[in-house]
Design an enzyme around this catalytic site. Sequence first.
Site, PDB file in Angstrom:
ATOM      1  N   ARG A  43       0.883  -1.179   0.000  1.00 13.35           N
ATOM      2  CA  ARG A  43       0.000   0.000   0.000  1.00 13.35           C
ATOM      3  C   ARG A  43       0.912   1.218   0.000  1.00 13.35           C
ATOM      4  NH1 ARG A  43      -5.247   1.373   3.595  1.00 13.35           N
ATOM      5  NH2 ARG A  43      -6.053   0.081   1.919  1.00 13.35           N
TER       6      ARG A  43
ATOM      7  N   HIS B  66      -7.192   0.707  -6.446  1.00 13.69           N
ATOM      8  CA  HIS B  66      -7.446  -0.142  -5.276  1.00 13.69           C
ATOM      9  C   HIS B  66      -8.086  -1.450  -5.764  1.00 13.69           C
ATOM     10  CE1 HIS B  66      -7.824  -1.301  -1.248  1.00 13.69           C
ATOM     11  NE2 HIS B  66      -8.668  -0.418  -0.779  1.00 13.69           N
TER      12      HIS B  66
ATOM     13  N   GLN C 101      -9.986  -4.068  -3.402  1.00 14.46           N
ATOM     14  CA  GLN C 101     -11.269  -3.564  -2.938  1.00 14.46           C
ATOM     15  C   GLN C 101     -12.367  -3.861  -3.959  1.00 14.46           C
ATOM     16  OE1 GLN C 101     -12.017  -1.785   0.049  1.00 14.46           O
ATOM     17  NE2 GLN C 101     -14.045  -2.307  -0.682  1.00 14.46           N
TER      18      GLN C 101
ATOM     19  N   ASP D 185     -17.266   7.008  -1.662  1.00 19.22           N
ATOM     20  CA  ASP D 185     -16.002   6.889  -0.925  1.00 19.22           C
ATOM     21  C   ASP D 185     -15.686   8.277  -0.362  1.00 19.22           C
ATOM     22  OD1 ASP D 185     -13.504   6.089   0.033  1.00 19.22           O
ATOM     23  OD2 ASP D 185     -12.520   6.173  -1.918  1.00 19.22           O
TER      24      ASP D 185
ATOM     25  N   CYS E  49     -16.296   1.526   0.505  1.00 17.44           N
ATOM     26  CA  CYS E  49     -15.118   0.700   0.803  1.00 17.44           C
ATOM     27  C   CYS E  49     -14.709   0.788   2.275  1.00 17.44           C
ATOM     28  CB  CYS E  49     -13.967   1.097  -0.098  1.00 17.44           C
ATOM     29  SG  CYS E  49     -13.544   2.839  -0.001  1.00 17.44           S
TER      30      CYS E  49
ATOM     31  N   ARG F 210     -13.315  -8.822   1.434  1.00 16.41           N
ATOM     32  CA  ARG F 210     -11.902  -8.532   1.175  1.00 16.41           C
ATOM     33  C   ARG F 210     -11.070  -9.784   1.465  1.00 16.41           C
ATOM     34  NH1 ARG F 210      -9.967  -3.282   1.485  1.00 16.41           N
ATOM     35  NH2 ARG F 210      -8.005  -4.270   0.886  1.00 16.41           N
TER      36      ARG F 210
HETATM   37  N1   CP Z   1     -11.163  -0.240   2.375  1.00 14.74           N
HETATM   38  C1   CP Z   1      -9.895  -0.278   2.824  1.00 14.74           C
HETATM   39  O1   CP Z   1      -8.946  -0.520   2.077  1.00 14.74           O
HETATM   40  O2   CP Z   1      -9.777  -0.089   4.156  1.00 14.74           O
HETATM   41  P1   CP Z   1      -8.418   0.176   4.964  1.00 14.74           P
HETATM   42  O3   CP Z   1      -7.870   1.506   4.481  1.00 14.74           O
HETATM   43  O4   CP Z   1      -8.816   0.196   6.390  1.00 14.74           O
HETATM   44  O5   CP Z   1      -7.450  -0.924   4.649  1.00 14.74           O
HETATM   45  N1  NVA Z   2      -9.961   6.618  -1.505  1.00 12.32           N
HETATM   46  C1  NVA Z   2      -9.598   6.203  -0.161  1.00 12.32           C
HETATM   47  C2  NVA Z   2      -9.840   4.736   0.017  1.00 12.32           C
HETATM   48  C3  NVA Z   2      -9.518   4.213   1.379  1.00 12.32           C
HETATM   49  C4  NVA Z   2      -9.696   2.730   1.499  1.00 12.32           C
HETATM   50  C5  NVA Z   2      -8.159   6.561   0.117  1.00 12.32           C
HETATM   51  O1  NVA Z   2      -7.320   6.354  -0.762  1.00 12.32           O
HETATM   52  O2  NVA Z   2      -7.881   7.054   1.210  1.00 12.32           O
END
Ligand code: CP
Ligand code: NVA
Length: 311
Positions: A108, A135, A138, A230, A270, A298
């Site tokens: 990430r 993502h 997700q 989101d 998400c 997930r």
């Molecule tokens: N939806 C998602 O990726 O959640 P986190 O940021 O908590 O991993």
């Molecule tokens: N768009 C959001 C998704 C979090 C899971 C971010 O990148 O923070």
Amino acid sequence: MTVSLRRKHLVSLKDLTFEEFFQILDVADELKRKHERNERIEPLRGKTLAMIFQKPSLRTRISFESGMNRYGGHAIYLGPEDIQLGKRETTADIARTISGCCDAIMARTFGHDIVVELARWARVPVVNGLTDREHPCQILADLMTVREKLGGLRGLKMAFLGDGNNVAHSLLHGCAKVGMHLSLAVPRGFEPKAEVIEEAKADAARTGAKLHVTHNLEEAVRGADALYTDVWASMGQEAEKAARAKVMKPYQLSMKVLKKAKPEAIVLHCLPAHRGEEITDEVIESPQSVVFDEAENRLHAQMSVLLQVMA
Ligand code: CP
Ligand code: NVA
């Protein structure tokens, strides 16, 4: 299984073939059924997943970590202070070092180019656990959830409201792959990247998915089978939070908006959610909300990916 995903990276959903995409969803369904029957299988015994996190996480960390444990393997959490990506050593050196000790990498990161670079140098599969651009895990879980709840994907309509962000980008690729129509209602200046739309349209031309970006919320939501939103400011955009909230406010997913979709429409997010901003408390707590099914899925969707790429 008909196609092999062995040793493949998952950087973007656009890189998956149609067959691979559906196979990931089918195996995820199978794993979920086994999980519900409490059947224990340990195909990952002795295998280790390195998890690189430049950003915070709840769902991604717990689903990958508990998934590795559940299937007999082990996961190592590498937080921002541990490896200091790009500061302490180069991404290429990290990728090659991890490849000698671990069997797969989940990352990430802020820049999407970092995950691309990891995949370029790693000798083990690399899975994108969220970048500023995409993502993919997700959206695999989300489409698994839609299919589970609505019985199909092709020809159904999804509406996405708010920011044309990483989740919106992966949703464009995912819907295009499975033939689901997607209408994104976003404020002017917050549209998804043109190149992502173009890439998704190439797949959509083959599956019949209609992809549409609009500034008109009503148009997007009308006749939708699923509504998705989101956060308005993603991780790394904290300084823009107030300015974004102002322009995105008309795109809030409220009960009034939900009523404009099909009566049985489901609501996706998400998570984490900012109640009272992109979604109201009433909508997220309504019987139409499937947000915690998405969160559980997930686990199944990602383990489907890992079991296949680590095979
Ligand atoms: N939806 C998602 O990726 O959640 P986190 O940021 O908590 O991993
Ligand atoms: N768009 C959001 C998704 C979090 C899971 C971010 O990148 O923070």
